[in-house]
Design a protein around this motif. Sequence first.
Motif, PDB file in Angstrom:
ATOM      1  N   THR A 138       0.826  -1.208   0.000  1.00 24.87           N
ATOM      2  CA  THR A 138       0.000   0.000   0.000  1.00 24.87           C
ATOM      3  C   THR A 138       0.861   1.259   0.000  1.00 24.87           C
ATOM      4  O   THR A 138       0.850   2.037   0.958  1.00 24.87           O
ATOM      5  CB  THR A 138      -0.942   0.005   1.219  1.00 24.87           C
ATOM      6  OG1 THR A 138      -0.158  -0.052   2.426  1.00 24.87           O
ATOM      7  CG2 THR A 138      -1.889  -1.177   1.184  1.00 24.87           C
ATOM      8  N   PRO A 139       1.607   1.491  -1.085  1.00 26.33           N
ATOM      9  CA  PRO A 139       2.445   2.687  -1.148  1.00 26.33           C
ATOM     10  C   PRO A 139       1.604   3.954  -1.287  1.00 26.33           C
ATOM     11  O   PRO A 139       0.474   3.921  -1.786  1.00 26.33           O
ATOM     12  CB  PRO A 139       3.289   2.453  -2.397  1.00 26.33           C
ATOM     13  CG  PRO A 139       2.445   1.565  -3.261  1.00 26.33           C
ATOM     14  CD  PRO A 139       1.711   0.670  -2.309  1.00 26.33           C
ATOM     15  N   GLN A 140       2.172   5.061  -0.852  1.00 30.04           N
ATOM     16  CA  GLN A 140       1.595   6.368  -1.092  1.00 30.04           C
ATOM     17  C   GLN A 140       2.332   7.017  -2.263  1.00 30.04           C
ATOM     18  O   GLN A 140       3.392   6.538  -2.686  1.00 30.04           O
ATOM     19  CB  GLN A 140       1.736   7.234   0.160  1.00 30.04           C
ATOM     20  CG  GLN A 140       1.028   6.649   1.379  1.00 30.04           C
ATOM     21  CD  GLN A 140       1.099   7.584   2.565  1.00 30.04           C
ATOM     22  OE1 GLN A 140       0.123   8.227   2.908  1.00 30.04           O
ATOM     23  NE2 GLN A 140       2.275   7.678   3.176  1.00 30.04           N
ATOM     24  N   PRO A 141       1.799   8.114  -2.801  1.00 28.93           N
ATOM     25  CA  PRO A 141       2.475   8.752  -3.943  1.00 28.93           C
ATOM     26  C   PRO A 141       3.931   9.123  -3.654  1.00 28.93           C
ATOM     27  O   PRO A 141       4.778   9.070  -4.551  1.00 28.93           O
ATOM     28  CB  PRO A 141       1.623  10.008  -4.188  1.00 28.93           C
ATOM     29  CG  PRO A 141       0.258   9.624  -3.712  1.00 28.93           C
ATOM     30  CD  PRO A 141       0.485   8.732  -2.525  1.00 28.93           C
ATOM     31  N   GLN A 142       4.231   9.476  -2.400  1.00 29.74           N
ATOM     32  CA  GLN A 142       5.597   9.888  -2.064  1.00 29.74           C
ATOM     33  C   GLN A 142       6.504   8.734  -1.655  1.00 29.74           C
ATOM     34  O   GLN A 142       7.697   8.936  -1.386  1.00 29.74           O
ATOM     35  CB  GLN A 142       5.575  10.939  -0.942  1.00 29.74           C
ATOM     36  CG  GLN A 142       5.137  10.417   0.416  1.00 29.74           C
ATOM     37  CD  GLN A 142       3.630  10.492   0.645  1.00 29.74           C
ATOM     38  OE1 GLN A 142       2.857  10.495  -0.322  1.00 29.74           O
ATOM     39  NE2 GLN A 142       3.221  10.573   1.901  1.00 29.74           N
ATOM     40  N   THR A 143       5.976   7.510  -1.590  1.00 29.57           N
ATOM     41  CA  THR A 143       6.799   6.356  -1.216  1.00 29.57           C
ATOM     42  C   THR A 143       7.843   6.097  -2.314  1.00 29.57           C
ATOM     43  O   THR A 143       7.483   6.005  -3.491  1.00 29.57           O
ATOM     44  CB  THR A 143       5.939   5.095  -1.035  1.00 29.57           C
ATOM     45  OG1 THR A 143       4.878   5.369  -0.121  1.00 29.57           O
ATOM     46  CG2 THR A 143       6.783   3.946  -0.499  1.00 29.57           C
ATOM     47  N   PRO A 144       9.116   5.989  -1.964  1.00 25.32           N
ATOM     48  CA  PRO A 144      10.141   5.748  -2.988  1.00 25.32           C
ATOM     49  C   PRO A 144       9.854   4.487  -3.797  1.00 25.32           C
ATOM     50  O   PRO A 144       9.627   3.411  -3.228  1.00 25.32           O
ATOM     51  CB  PRO A 144      11.428   5.598  -2.167  1.00 25.32           C
ATOM     52  CG  PRO A 144      11.158   6.357  -0.904  1.00 25.32           C
ATOM     53  CD  PRO A 144       9.709   6.148  -0.616  1.00 25.32           C
ATOM     54  N   ALA A 145       9.850   4.628  -5.127  1.00 25.84           N
ATOM     55  CA  ALA A 145       9.514   3.497  -6.004  1.00 25.84           C
ATOM     56  C   ALA A 145      10.469   2.335  -5.811  1.00 25.84           C
ATOM     57  O   ALA A 145      10.062   1.164  -5.861  1.00 25.84           O
ATOM     58  CB  ALA A 145       9.520   3.964  -7.459  1.00 25.84           C
TER      59      ALA A 145
END
Length: 279
Positions: A138-145
């Motif tokens: 469940t990554p957020q938009p700012q989570t490092p890819a």
Amino acid sequence: MNIGIVGLGLIGGSIGLDLRSRGCDVFGVSSRQQTCDRAQARGVVNDASIHLSLMAAADVVFICTPLGSIEPIVRDLVPHLSPNTIVTDVGSVKTPIVQAVSSLWPNFVGGHPMAGTAESGIDAAVPDLFVGRPYVLTPQPQTPAAAVDRVEEIARLLGASVYRCSPLDHDRAVAWISHLPLVASATLVAAGVREGDRDIVNLAQHLASSGFRDTSRVGGGNPELGVMVAKYNREELLRSLSIYRDCLDEFISDIAAENWQALEHKLKLTQQARQNYKL
């Protein structure tokens, strides 16, 4: 790859067993020295300690503790981590955890392996627990890819099927297939207890077979887990319970009115709908 695991129970222990067998070095932390010793004896970890400082060498750290412990553990863990360390968790509710922990550690990836058994503790850990099971990230938009990709790589190494979604979408979905069933199962058992004739209760307890066993299993599980999912996923659980109550009222109305045709129609629809779930 160096893997750190905080919380050496069923999930943490099973992750350790699998990743060690796949060539990773695994380091574990538990609050109990006895658990650390047992984890080493079983080959779950290369080394174990009651001190979070052991996580300093980890490339990826899995937090495998109860929901209420995740944020405070990460807060205590942060001083021991290198800047590039990835932290992930296995909690069954994501929105509040992701919000809280991401503010403490930018390299955090929310995760939830959808696997388990009725057992708990380090001795419940088994190989291949996650093979073929969903593993939600469940990554957020700012989570490092790169961090998300690394956790997905590990999940696939465990044999899991990986899904990505937002924390809120995860919580809405698991409310239906995990948290609502837990409460419904518990109320099934509670309702049986309310039968006024103790002889009937005793007879029912002796006659109970697979149907009651299957539908009551999750309601007879760990009370702490039930309270935690209700507390952390309260809004979505209440929403699903409200809709469930409406459906139950419709069934009650059909039976009270002896509307067997309507009842049969509903049961045909549920028979068909159940086939869409990947059980």
